[in-house]
Design a protein around this motif. Sequence first.
Motif, mmCIF file in Angstrom:
data_model
loop_
_atom_site.group_PDB
_atom_site.id
_atom_site.type_symbol
_atom_site.label_atom_id
_atom_site.label_comp_id
_atom_site.label_asym_id
_atom_site.label_seq_id
_atom_site.Cartn_x
_atom_site.Cartn_y
_atom_site.Cartn_z
ATOM 1 N N SER A 38 -21.599 -26.180 -29.722
ATOM 2 C CA SER A 38 -21.971 -27.502 -30.126
ATOM 3 C C SER A 38 -21.563 -27.159 -31.714
ATOM 4 C CB SER A 38 -23.177 -28.551 -30.402
ATOM 5 O OG SER A 38 -24.114 -28.188 -30.379
ATOM 6 N N PRO A 39 -21.673 -27.297 -32.589
ATOM 7 C CA PRO A 39 -21.610 -27.094 -34.270
ATOM 8 C C PRO A 39 -23.032 -27.081 -34.376
ATOM 9 C CG PRO A 39 -19.595 -28.658 -34.029
ATOM 10 C CD PRO A 39 -20.446 -28.619 -32.625
ATOM 11 N N ALA A 78 -24.808 -23.613 -35.620
ATOM 12 C CA ALA A 78 -25.890 -23.540 -37.274
ATOM 13 C C ALA A 78 -27.235 -22.983 -36.987
ATOM 14 C CB ALA A 78 -25.603 -24.548 -37.882
ATOM 15 N N ASP A 79 -27.644 -23.707 -35.879
ATOM 16 C CA ASP A 79 -29.558 -23.436 -35.574
ATOM 17 C C ASP A 79 -29.113 -21.620 -35.191
ATOM 18 O OD1 ASP A 79 -29.853 -25.641 -36.438
ATOM 19 O OD2 ASP A 79 -30.496 -26.488 -34.549
ATOM 20 N N ILE A 80 -28.173 -21.493 -34.360
ATOM 21 C CA ILE A 80 -27.801 -19.862 -33.935
ATOM 22 C C ILE A 80 -27.943 -18.852 -35.512
ATOM 23 C CG2 ILE A 80 -26.994 -18.520 -32.510
ATOM 24 C CD1 ILE A 80 -28.680 -20.342 -31.004
ATOM 25 N N GLU A 124 -22.293 -21.365 -18.488
ATOM 26 C CA GLU A 124 -22.941 -21.240 -19.805
ATOM 27 C C GLU A 124 -24.115 -20.839 -19.825
ATOM 28 O OE1 GLU A 124 -22.122 -24.909 -21.438
ATOM 29 O OE2 GLU A 124 -19.853 -24.980 -20.423
ATOM 30 N N ILE A 125 -24.628 -20.208 -20.754
ATOM 31 C CA ILE A 125 -26.067 -20.301 -20.910
ATOM 32 C C ILE A 125 -26.726 -20.932 -21.723
ATOM 33 C CG2 ILE A 125 -27.900 -18.601 -21.533
ATOM 34 C CD1 ILE A 125 -26.412 -15.980 -22.563
ATOM 35 N N PRO A 126 -27.880 -21.668 -20.647
ATOM 36 C CA PRO A 126 -28.584 -23.823 -21.422
ATOM 37 C C PRO A 126 -29.609 -23.470 -22.681
ATOM 38 C CG PRO A 126 -29.571 -22.486 -19.524
ATOM 39 C CD PRO A 126 -28.548 -21.404 -19.497
ATOM 40 N N GLU A 127 -28.866 -24.308 -23.395
ATOM 41 C CA GLU A 127 -29.269 -24.208 -24.733
ATOM 42 C C GLU A 127 -30.688 -23.446 -24.827
ATOM 43 O OE1 GLU A 127 -29.650 -28.223 -28.114
ATOM 44 O OE2 GLU A 127 -27.791 -28.031 -26.571
ATOM 45 N N GLN A 128 -31.736 -24.663 -24.244
ATOM 46 C CA GLN A 128 -33.165 -23.856 -24.276
ATOM 47 C C GLN A 128 -33.077 -22.602 -24.979
ATOM 48 O OE1 GLN A 128 -31.336 -25.829 -22.489
ATOM 49 N NE2 GLN A 128 -32.597 -27.856 -22.808
ATOM 50 N N ARG A 129 -32.331 -21.422 -23.598
ATOM 51 C CA ARG A 129 -32.567 -20.345 -23.468
ATOM 52 C C ARG A 129 -31.973 -19.313 -24.438
ATOM 53 N NH1 ARG A 129 -33.720 -15.543 -20.584
ATOM 54 N NH2 ARG A 129 -31.745 -14.204 -20.460
ATOM 55 N N ARG A 162 -27.864 -12.377 -23.369
ATOM 56 C CA ARG A 162 -26.110 -12.124 -22.668
ATOM 57 C C ARG A 162 -26.027 -12.729 -21.448
ATOM 58 N NH1 ARG A 162 -23.519 -6.813 -25.317
ATOM 59 N NH2 ARG A 162 -24.629 -6.904 -27.468
ATOM 60 N N THR A 163 -27.129 -13.081 -21.362
ATOM 61 C CA THR A 163 -26.951 -13.356 -19.944
ATOM 62 C C THR A 163 -27.587 -14.815 -19.307
ATOM 63 O OG1 THR A 163 -28.790 -11.933 -19.166
ATOM 64 C CG2 THR A 163 -26.891 -10.919 -18.834
ATOM 65 N N CYS A 164 -27.268 -15.402 -18.379
ATOM 66 C CA CYS A 164 -28.344 -16.574 -17.762
ATOM 67 C C CYS A 164 -29.536 -16.443 -17.212
ATOM 68 C CB CYS A 164 -27.632 -17.333 -16.856
ATOM 69 S SG CYS A 164 -27.108 -16.598 -15.412
ATOM 70 N N VAL A 165 -29.910 -17.119 -16.326
ATOM 71 C CA VAL A 165 -31.448 -17.052 -15.988
ATOM 72 C C VAL A 165 -31.568 -15.541 -14.588
ATOM 73 C CG1 VAL A 165 -33.504 -17.774 -15.380
ATOM 74 C CG2 VAL A 165 -32.698 -18.131 -17.232
ATOM 75 N N PRO A 166 -30.479 -16.054 -14.005
ATOM 76 C CA PRO A 166 -30.654 -15.644 -12.612
ATOM 77 C C PRO A 166 -29.634 -14.581 -12.674
ATOM 78 C CG PRO A 166 -29.567 -17.970 -12.472
ATOM 79 C CD PRO A 166 -30.070 -17.683 -14.305
#
Length: 133
Positions: free
Chosen positions: A4-5, A9-11, A99-104, A112-116
């Motif tokens: 999302s925009p 911006a936050d990242i 997709e990597i979760p927003e919280q991560r 660069r990777t998802c948790v699993p």
Amino acid sequence: MPISPSLHADIAKKLNESREAALATVRARTDSDSSGDEPPVISPRAHLVQNDDAPTAEMIAHDEEHFADHETALLHEIDAAIGRLEAGGYGICESCGCEIPEQRLLATPTVRTCVPCQERIEKEEGTGRGPTM
């Protein structure tokens, strides 16, 4: 699906702040003072004091060099994340394409990777240290 925009911006803000902090740290370790009288922190000469021995000064300088290397690697990670963010590939796991979760992403913007996938990589490599910022 792109992030999302507002998340973008936050990242971007977090990455740029982290980049500036890392650059300042690297400069503090590697630059001489403006007069040129003081050697950089990574120089053994910076740690020699009266009645001090050269091996101790060299050991401290080696540690400072290691810290500077770490900060430089961190800068590369941040720059890579900024590149992914600008190119539109940010937030997608490089291993599985999910997709990597927003919280991560907010917790570790250079991830660069998802948790699993991260857990699988750590298990295969035997590192288990987790992601870094």
